[in-house]
Scaffold this motif. Structure first.
Motif, PDB file in Angstrom:
ATOM      1  N   VAL A  43      -6.065 -14.054  -6.285  1.00 17.80           N
ATOM      2  CA  VAL A  43      -6.708 -15.380  -7.828  1.00 17.80           C
ATOM      3  C   VAL A  43      -4.963 -15.344  -8.215  1.00 17.80           C
ATOM      4  CG1 VAL A  43      -8.048 -15.550  -9.967  1.00 17.80           C
ATOM      5  CG2 VAL A  43      -9.040 -14.678  -7.634  1.00 17.80           C
ATOM      6  N   HIS A  44      -4.782 -13.845  -9.657  1.00 21.88           N
ATOM      7  CA  HIS A  44      -3.532 -13.646 -10.002  1.00 21.88           C
ATOM      8  C   HIS A  44      -1.951 -13.962  -9.609  1.00 21.88           C
ATOM      9  CE1 HIS A  44      -6.787 -14.727 -12.993  1.00 21.88           C
ATOM     10  NE2 HIS A  44      -7.206 -13.632 -13.058  1.00 21.88           N
ATOM     11  N   GLY A  45      -1.856 -13.368  -8.330  1.00 24.68           N
ATOM     12  CA  GLY A  45      -1.052 -12.922  -7.557  1.00 24.68           C
ATOM     13  C   GLY A  45      -0.158 -11.666  -8.441  1.00 24.68           C
ATOM     14  N   HIS A  46      -0.982 -10.565  -8.528  1.00 23.65           N
ATOM     15  CA  HIS A  46      -0.664  -9.611  -9.396  1.00 23.65           C
ATOM     16  C   HIS A  46      -0.217  -8.401  -8.240  1.00 23.65           C
ATOM     17  CE1 HIS A  46      -1.674 -10.592 -13.051  1.00 23.65           C
ATOM     18  NE2 HIS A  46      -3.323 -10.307 -13.023  1.00 23.65           N
ATOM     19  N   ARG A  47       0.965  -7.367  -8.249  1.00 22.85           N
ATOM     20  CA  ARG A  47       1.122  -6.267  -7.432  1.00 22.85           C
ATOM     21  C   ARG A  47       0.452  -5.225  -7.647  1.00 22.85           C
ATOM     22  NH1 ARG A  47       4.700  -1.808  -6.517  1.00 22.85           N
ATOM     23  NH2 ARG A  47       5.284  -2.477  -4.151  1.00 22.85           N
ATOM     24  N   VAL A  48      -0.950  -5.608  -6.813  1.00 22.53           N
ATOM     25  CA  VAL A  48      -1.312  -3.931  -7.166  1.00 22.53           C
ATOM     26  C   VAL A  48      -1.047  -2.819  -5.919  1.00 22.53           C
ATOM     27  CG1 VAL A  48      -4.101  -3.274  -6.492  1.00 22.53           C
ATOM     28  CG2 VAL A  48      -3.416  -5.750  -7.369  1.00 22.53           C
ATOM     29  N   VAL A  49      -1.058  -1.257  -6.764  1.00 19.96           N
ATOM     30  CA  VAL A  49      -1.053  -0.380  -6.007  1.00 19.96           C
ATOM     31  C   VAL A  49      -1.803   0.380  -6.291  1.00 19.96           C
ATOM     32  CG1 VAL A  49       0.518   1.625  -6.465  1.00 19.96           C
ATOM     33  CG2 VAL A  49       1.702   0.250  -6.278  1.00 19.96           C
ATOM     34  N   GLY A  50      -2.312   1.059  -5.550  1.00 19.29           N
ATOM     35  CA  GLY A  50      -4.153   1.967  -5.050  1.00 19.29           C
ATOM     36  C   GLY A  50      -4.089   3.622  -5.192  1.00 19.29           C
ATOM     37  N   VAL A  51      -5.054   3.648  -5.442  1.00 22.66           N
ATOM     38  CA  VAL A  51      -4.814   5.616  -5.774  1.00 22.66           C
ATOM     39  C   VAL A  51      -6.387   5.610  -4.977  1.00 22.66           C
ATOM     40  CG1 VAL A  51      -2.759   6.006  -6.282  1.00 22.66           C
ATOM     41  CG2 VAL A  51      -4.469   5.943  -8.073  1.00 22.66           C
ATOM     42  N   ASP A  52      -6.248   6.837  -4.266  1.00 25.68           N
ATOM     43  CA  ASP A  52      -7.914   6.934  -4.296  1.00 25.68           C
ATOM     44  C   ASP A  52      -8.228   8.015  -2.739  1.00 25.68           C
ATOM     45  OD1 ASP A  52     -10.941   5.608  -3.927  1.00 25.68           O
ATOM     46  OD2 ASP A  52     -10.255   7.090  -2.238  1.00 25.68           O
ATOM     47  N   LEU A  53      -8.856   9.276  -2.492  1.00 25.78           N
ATOM     48  CA  LEU A  53      -8.993  10.311  -2.103  1.00 25.78           C
ATOM     49  C   LEU A  53      -9.419  10.190  -0.563  1.00 25.78           C
ATOM     50  CD1 LEU A  53      -8.398  13.267  -2.754  1.00 25.78           C
ATOM     51  CD2 LEU A  53     -11.435  13.406  -2.963  1.00 25.78           C
ATOM     52  N   SER A  54      -9.864   9.002  -0.770  1.00 28.90           N
ATOM     53  CA  SER A  54     -10.598   8.425   0.916  1.00 28.90           C
ATOM     54  C   SER A  54      -9.234   8.455   1.570  1.00 28.90           C
ATOM     55  CB  SER A  54     -11.487   8.158   0.837  1.00 28.90           C
ATOM     56  OG  SER A  54     -11.809   7.274   1.920  1.00 28.90           O
ATOM     57  N   ALA A  55      -8.840   9.137   2.618  1.00 28.15           N
ATOM     58  CA  ALA A  55      -7.520   8.858   3.550  1.00 28.15           C
ATOM     59  C   ALA A  55      -8.156   7.427   4.112  1.00 28.15           C
ATOM     60  CB  ALA A  55      -7.606   9.964   4.730  1.00 28.15           C
ATOM     61  N   SER A  56      -9.144   7.201   4.729  1.00 27.92           N
ATOM     62  CA  SER A  56      -9.553   6.243   5.287  1.00 27.92           C
ATOM     63  C   SER A  56     -10.068   5.427   4.234  1.00 27.92           C
ATOM     64  CB  SER A  56     -11.454   6.569   5.968  1.00 27.92           C
ATOM     65  OG  SER A  56     -12.145   7.109   5.712  1.00 27.92           O
ATOM     66  N   SER A  57      -9.955   4.752   3.284  1.00 30.23           N
ATOM     67  CA  SER A  57     -10.360   4.273   2.717  1.00 30.23           C
ATOM     68  C   SER A  57      -8.561   3.376   2.075  1.00 30.23           C
ATOM     69  CB  SER A  57     -10.773   4.305   1.609  1.00 30.23           C
ATOM     70  OG  SER A  57     -12.283   4.964   1.597  1.00 30.23           O
ATOM     71  N   ILE A  58      -7.630   4.646   1.920  1.00 31.64           N
ATOM     72  CA  ILE A  58      -6.930   3.812   1.859  1.00 31.64           C
ATOM     73  C   ILE A  58      -6.171   3.500   3.826  1.00 31.64           C
ATOM     74  CG2 ILE A  58      -4.135   5.249   1.558  1.00 31.64           C
ATOM     75  CD1 ILE A  58      -5.692   4.824  -0.630  1.00 31.64           C
ATOM     76  N   GLU A  59      -6.976   3.491   4.309  1.00 33.78           N
ATOM     77  CA  GLU A  59      -5.652   2.853   5.306  1.00 33.78           C
ATOM     78  C   GLU A  59      -6.200   1.216   5.229  1.00 33.78           C
ATOM     79  OE1 GLU A  59      -3.695   3.897   8.105  1.00 33.78           O
ATOM     80  OE2 GLU A  59      -3.396   5.952   7.049  1.00 33.78           O
ATOM     81  N   LYS A  60      -7.667   1.064   5.156  1.00 36.63           N
ATOM     82  CA  LYS A  60      -7.720  -0.213   4.768  1.00 36.63           C
ATOM     83  C   LYS A  60      -6.819  -0.716   3.436  1.00 36.63           C
ATOM     84  CE  LYS A  60     -11.540  -3.840   5.046  1.00 36.63           C
ATOM     85  NZ  LYS A  60     -12.507  -3.855   5.867  1.00 36.63           N
ATOM     86  N   ALA A  61      -7.158   0.107   2.654  1.00 38.75           N
ATOM     87  CA  ALA A  61      -5.860  -0.368   1.086  1.00 38.75           C
ATOM     88  C   ALA A  61      -4.900  -1.226   1.606  1.00 38.75           C
ATOM     89  CB  ALA A  61      -6.224   0.415   0.284  1.00 38.75           C
ATOM     90  N   LYS A  62      -4.409  -0.173   2.194  1.00 45.20           N
ATOM     91  CA  LYS A  62      -2.881  -0.364   3.188  1.00 45.20           C
ATOM     92  C   LYS A  62      -2.604  -1.627   3.668  1.00 45.20           C
ATOM     93  CE  LYS A  62      -0.755   4.252   3.275  1.00 45.20           C
ATOM     94  NZ  LYS A  62      -0.743   5.416   4.514  1.00 45.20           N
ATOM     95  N   THR A  63      -4.104  -1.986   3.779  1.00 43.60           N
ATOM     96  CA  THR A  63      -3.834  -3.650   4.945  1.00 43.60           C
ATOM     97  C   THR A  63      -4.057  -4.884   3.517  1.00 43.60           C
ATOM     98  OG1 THR A  63      -6.015  -3.328   5.310  1.00 43.60           O
ATOM     99  CG2 THR A  63      -4.519  -2.725   6.905  1.00 43.60           C
ATOM    100  N   LEU A  65      -3.157  -4.357  -0.301  1.00 39.03           N
ATOM    101  CA  LEU A  65      -2.290  -3.819  -1.710  1.00 39.03           C
ATOM    102  C   LEU A  65      -0.998  -3.722  -1.339  1.00 39.03           C
ATOM    103  CD1 LEU A  65      -4.722  -1.989  -3.103  1.00 39.03           C
ATOM    104  CD2 LEU A  65      -4.721  -4.140  -2.830  1.00 39.03           C
ATOM    105  N   ALA A  66      -0.624  -4.293  -2.297  1.00 40.07           N
ATOM    106  CA  ALA A  66       1.622  -3.910  -1.960  1.00 40.07           C
ATOM    107  C   ALA A  66       1.724  -2.347  -1.562  1.00 40.07           C
ATOM    108  CB  ALA A  66       1.920  -3.944  -3.176  1.00 40.07           C
ATOM    109  N   GLU A  67       0.908  -1.125  -2.175  1.00 37.23           N
ATOM    110  CA  GLU A  67       0.926  -0.104  -1.869  1.00 37.23           C
ATOM    111  C   GLU A  67      -0.455   0.825  -2.466  1.00 37.23           C
ATOM    112  OE1 GLU A  67       4.154   2.342  -3.927  1.00 37.23           O
ATOM    113  OE2 GLU A  67       5.131  -0.073  -4.656  1.00 37.23           O
ATOM    114  N   ALA A  68      -0.687   2.210  -0.659  1.00 42.63           N
ATOM    115  CA  ALA A  68      -1.291   2.416  -1.656  1.00 42.63           C
ATOM    116  C   ALA A  68      -1.529   4.294  -0.959  1.00 42.63           C
ATOM    117  CB  ALA A  68      -2.706   1.740  -0.723  1.00 42.63           C
TER     118      ALA A  68
END
Length: 273
Positions: A43-63, A65-68
């Motif tokens: 929607v806004h073209g933001h560059r998003v970096v994500g952090v989460d404790l769940s490794a399986s969630s982060i694997e999907k987030a990497k696809t 977000l800019a970084e996870a």
């Protein structure tokens, strides 16, 4: 048996950022699989970096977000990208999963760039269906929703305001997500998950992509939100604010790393909502 996991992004998160510059640097704390960061980028073209404790969630987030990164959000001083600063730090329905949400909130202020803002979304425990259940002597936890079994803290409109005040946040914008129909979403998820085999296909965003959901968002959601705005303390499902820290006073040396509880058990199940 693992229950189906369907993602429904909070539409008020991109809405509350309307009018801000495009391409902001956003940190999504407790990002799960990155559904909100993906919306902010779309929607806004933001560059998003994500952090989460769940490794399986982060694997999907990497696809998405800019970084996870896999990280404990109660220890932002140990993030692998230490030194980066962000224009907006997002806490989307995750502070209620922590034993000390205020401490975790304030610890992240040091990651803000000058003039940066905090975006917080929290569920409203005083919503109508919870009040009705209490009148009937019921307080039952569930897999999702306001009484998600992984919630450790509960907020009303007043206690949310108190949290923001104690955190030294000056609110610049506020919105709500409507809660007239939202309490029925767990039932919809249950029915939808046993329907066309979507759950087995792992398409967790399929509800958002469905025709009925798009119809609801286009035609019913604006009306529902207007009605809920008449009595948000009773009818709002979530409170969403954008605010600026008044000071970084609590980020002193006295606020040591050892003071923060790890909350690992709660955070591990956060992404399974």
């Amino acid at each position: 048996m693992t229950r189906p996991y369907f993602e429904i992004a909070n539409p008020e998160i991109p809405h509350i950022m309307e009018g801000l510059p495009r391409g902001l640097r956003v940190l999504d704390v407790g990002c799960g699989s990155g559904v909100h960061g993906a919306e902010l980028h779309l929607v806004h073209g933001h560059r998003v970096v994500g952090v989460d404790l769940s490794a399986s969630s982060i694997e999907k987030a990497k696809t998405r977000l800019a970084e996870a990164y896999v990280a404990d959000v109660t220890r932002p001083e140990a993030y692998p990208f230490r030194g980066q600063q962000f224009d907006v730090i997002l806490f989307s329905d995750m502070l209620e999963h922590l034993t000390d949400p205020l401490d975790v909130l304030v610890r992240h202020y040091g990651l803000l760039s000058p003039g940066g803002q905090i975006l917080v979304s929290l569920p409203n425990v005083a919503i109508w269906n919870v009040r009705m259940a209490l009148l009937l002597g019921q307080f039952e936890y569930g897999d999702t929703g306001t009484l998600d079994r992984t919630h450790m803290r509960f907020f009303t409109r007043r206690s949310f305001r108190r949290l923001l005040s104690e955190g030294g946040l000056t609110v610049t914008r506020n919105r709500i997500t409507p809660g007239i129909l939202r309490p029925f979403v767990p039932l919809i998820k249950r029915v939808y998950g046993t329907g066309s085999g979507t759950a087995q296909q792992g398409d967790s965003s399929s509800i958002m992509d469905s025709g009925p959901y798009r119809f609801y968002m286009q035609f019913l959601y604006p009306l529902e939100r207007w009605i809920c705005g008449l009595w948000p303390g009773l009818l709002a499902f979530q409170f969403v604010i954008l605010g600026r820290p008044a000071s970084f006073a609590r980020l002193s040396d006295e606020s040591s790393v050892d003071h923060v509880p790890s909350d690992l058990a709660a955070l591990e199940s956060l992404s399974a909502k």
